[in-house]
Motif scaffolding. Structure first.
Motif, PDB file in Angstrom:
ATOM      1  N   UNK A  24       0.812  -1.215   0.000  1.00  0.00           N
ATOM      2  CA  UNK A  24       0.000   0.000   0.000  1.00  0.00           C
ATOM      3  C   UNK A  24       0.844   1.263   0.000  1.00  0.00           C
ATOM      4  N   UNK A  25       2.089   1.206  -0.452  1.00  0.00           N
ATOM      5  CA  UNK A  25       2.954   2.377  -0.461  1.00  0.00           C
ATOM      6  C   UNK A  25       2.355   3.513  -1.294  1.00  0.00           C
ATOM      7  N   UNK A  26       2.457   4.738  -0.789  1.00  0.00           N
ATOM      8  CA  UNK A  26       1.986   5.929  -1.500  1.00  0.00           C
ATOM      9  C   UNK A  26       3.020   7.036  -1.345  1.00  0.00           C
ATOM     10  N   UNK A  27       2.870   8.059  -2.164  1.00  0.00           N
ATOM     11  CA  UNK A  27       3.738   9.226  -2.097  1.00  0.00           C
ATOM     12  C   UNK A  27       2.974  10.385  -1.458  1.00  0.00           C
ATOM     13  N   UNK A  28       3.499  10.929  -0.370  1.00  0.00           N
ATOM     14  CA  UNK A  28       2.908  12.107   0.275  1.00  0.00           C
ATOM     15  C   UNK A  28       3.631  13.329  -0.277  1.00  0.00           C
ATOM     16  N   UNK A  29       2.986  14.028  -1.213  1.00  0.00           N
ATOM     17  CA  UNK A  29       3.615  15.174  -1.865  1.00  0.00           C
ATOM     18  C   UNK A  29       3.483  16.455  -1.059  1.00  0.00           C
ATOM     19  N   UNK A  52       2.695  22.514   7.040  1.00  0.00           N
ATOM     20  CA  UNK A  52       4.034  22.135   6.569  1.00  0.00           C
ATOM     21  C   UNK A  52       3.879  21.374   5.253  1.00  0.00           C
ATOM     22  N   UNK A  53       3.843  22.090   4.123  1.00  0.00           N
ATOM     23  CA  UNK A  53       3.559  21.440   2.835  1.00  0.00           C
ATOM     24  C   UNK A  53       4.734  20.682   2.227  1.00  0.00           C
ATOM     25  N   UNK A  54       5.813  20.521   2.960  1.00  0.00           N
ATOM     26  CA  UNK A  54       6.950  19.785   2.399  1.00  0.00           C
ATOM     27  C   UNK A  54       6.584  18.324   2.152  1.00  0.00           C
ATOM     28  N   UNK A  55       7.059  17.724   1.079  1.00  0.00           N
ATOM     29  CA  UNK A  55       6.769  16.305   0.813  1.00  0.00           C
ATOM     30  C   UNK A  55       7.574  15.398   1.719  1.00  0.00           C
ATOM     31  N   UNK A  56       7.036  14.227   1.975  1.00  0.00           N
ATOM     32  CA  UNK A  56       7.797  13.227   2.723  1.00  0.00           C
ATOM     33  C   UNK A  56       8.870  12.655   1.809  1.00  0.00           C
ATOM     34  N   UNK A 105      -3.138  17.388   3.880  1.00  0.00           N
ATOM     35  CA  UNK A 105      -2.200  16.439   3.265  1.00  0.00           C
ATOM     36  C   UNK A 105      -2.612  16.145   1.823  1.00  0.00           C
ATOM     37  N   UNK A 106      -1.614  16.030   0.958  1.00  0.00           N
ATOM     38  CA  UNK A 106      -1.836  15.673  -0.442  1.00  0.00           C
ATOM     39  C   UNK A 106      -1.102  14.363  -0.720  1.00  0.00           C
ATOM     40  N   UNK A 107      -1.833  13.369  -1.207  1.00  0.00           N
ATOM     41  CA  UNK A 107      -1.285  12.025  -1.416  1.00  0.00           C
ATOM     42  C   UNK A 107      -1.418  11.643  -2.883  1.00  0.00           C
ATOM     43  N   UNK A 108      -0.385  11.022  -3.411  1.00  0.00           N
ATOM     44  CA  UNK A 108      -0.411  10.501  -4.785  1.00  0.00           C
ATOM     45  C   UNK A 108      -0.331   8.988  -4.727  1.00  0.00           C
ATOM     46  N   UNK A 109      -1.278   8.349  -5.367  1.00  0.00           N
ATOM     47  CA  UNK A 109      -1.330   6.891  -5.353  1.00  0.00           C
ATOM     48  C   UNK A 109      -1.109   6.361  -6.773  1.00  0.00           C
ATOM     49  N   UNK A 110      -2.168   6.124  -7.497  1.00  0.00           N
ATOM     50  CA  UNK A 110      -2.019   5.613  -8.860  1.00  0.00           C
ATOM     51  C   UNK A 110      -1.494   6.664  -9.822  1.00  0.00           C
ATOM     52  N   UNK A 111      -1.542   7.931  -9.464  1.00  0.00           N
ATOM     53  CA  UNK A 111      -1.093   8.991 -10.352  1.00  0.00           C
ATOM     54  C   UNK A 111       0.410   9.210 -10.299  1.00  0.00           C
ATOM     55  N   UNK A 112       1.110   8.523  -9.415  1.00  0.00           N
ATOM     56  CA  UNK A 112       2.550   8.724  -9.267  1.00  0.00           C
ATOM     57  C   UNK A 112       3.312   7.533  -9.843  1.00  0.00           C
ATOM     58  N   UNK A 113       4.171   7.742 -10.857  1.00  0.00           N
ATOM     59  CA  UNK A 113       4.923   6.625 -11.460  1.00  0.00           C
ATOM     60  C   UNK A 113       5.835   5.916 -10.466  1.00  0.00           C
TER      61      UNK A 113
END
Length: 364
Positions: free
Chosen positions: A58-63, A69-73, A88-96
């Protein structure tokens, strides 16, 4: 009057915003939106406390970490154990990067997993099948020998195929949380880790059969159902009975008029709603022992729905249409259909083909 409504956090996942209470994980927030953005999960199981964080499916990217604190993880995070923050803004299927990481996770899970699908009782309702179909690749780079184990009986009703196990720990958490005494667990470490009982003890309690339902693969199988039928040839119906040990709410799986299997009811994520006892699961296999509520609602995307719905009710999957649109050349229907060879020889396509043939092969 003072407003006592709980504060809600806003989180955006793949461009879709949802409001959830504090303490909600990214995976739980994504599930509120729907399956189109919800990450896959092989070890997380909502009814089981403490589950998750092991398979990394279930890994995701927290952009953006939050509105403050809008810095990405810096790294991909496991969505099943990562709580959301407001904004929080998360990228799942939209992130290569996420998609590539999932391919690697599938490859890792399949390193030792055998190609048992043609003979496995879990085929058709296996989470690893779905995961590998959606995110896997058609080849493996692994050249070493796979680890293998002998089949092991864990009591009168359960057989363990450790070779298929992905060490999700679901069965361990189930035994810990719904039974009085757990006698099995993960033995050894690293690539020697395996699910087993201590000195060959049998799993024998009134709720032991639930480890079969929570297993995402065919590692723990029902000995009373083994090799009896394929799940897509059976008909599931909802039923209940008056049981003093559990809720008595189950699914009956029919082959014709025969009840070949009894399981707990599951939600759209494949998770058990209410655990059932062994009496309901293994000993009540007569229709007269149950009150039938009606056919189980099966997802159209599930293989279990095969041959149960008319063609006009089954929507073609979007990924198949997208694949056809991008991978196959469109036909020019405006071209005339030529019947005679003399007409074909006069066509521009034929002349271009002959010129290419003469250039590369010397044919005239």
């Amino acid at each position: 009057m003072e407003n006592t409504a709980p504060q809600l956090f806003k989180v955006t996942i793949d461009g879709v915003e949802v409001e959830v209470p504090p303490g909600t994980t990214i995976l739980q927030a994504a599930r509120k939106i729907g399956p189109e953005v919800a990450p896959p999960a092989m070890c997380y199981y909502e009814p089981l406390k403490g589950s998750g964080g092991k398979c990394r499916a279930c890994l995701v990217k927290v952009s953006a970490g939050s509105a403050k604190d809008p810095r990405p993880m810096p790294k991909l995070v496991a969505s099943c154990i990562t709580p959301i923050q407001d904004g929080m803004v998360v990228e799942n299927y939209t992130n290569p990067q996420v998609v590539d990481a999932r391919k690697s996770v599938v490859e890792f899970l399949l390193i030792n997993h055998p190609l048992d699908c043609p003979v496995c009782d879990q085929a058709g309702e296996c989470h690893l099948q779905d995961f590998s179909y959606e995110h896997g690749v058609g080849a493996t780079r692994y050249e070493e020998e796979r680890r293998t184990f002998e089949k092991e009986d864990l009591g009168p009703y359960i057989q363990l195929h450790m070779t298929r196990c992905v060490l999700c720990y679901r069965c361990v958490y189930t035994a810990d949380q719904i039974t009085d005494k757990r006698v099995h667990g993960v033995m050894n470490r690293g690539d020697h880790a395996e699910i087993s009982t201590y000195i060959g003890q049998a799993i024998d309690n009134d709720f032991s059969g639930n480890v079969i339902d929570v297993c995402p693969v065919g590692a723990l199988t029902d000995k009373t159902y083994r090799f009896k039928n394929r799940v897509w040839f059976s008909k599931p119906v909802d039923a209940h009975c008056d049981c003093e040990k559990c809720s008595g709410k189950v699914q009956l799986w029919y082959r014709g008029d025969e009840v070949i299997r009894v399981t707990a009811r599951k939600n759209e994520w494949g998770e058990v709603k209410e655990f059932i006892c062994n009496t309901c699961r293994f000993e009540r296999k007569q229709t007269s022992q149950w009150t039938i509520e009606g056919p189980t609602k099966v997802s159209r995307a599930s293989v279990i729905s095969a041959n149960k719905y008319s063609k006009n009710l089954v929507k073609k999957p979007d990924f198949a249409l997208q694949l056809a649109e991008t991978q196959y050349k469109k036909i020019d229907d405006s071209r005339p259909y030529l019947h005679e060879m003399k007409d074909i020889e006069k066509s521009d396509d034929y002349k271009a083909l002959m010129a290419t043939d003469e250039k590369y092969f010397g044919h005239k």
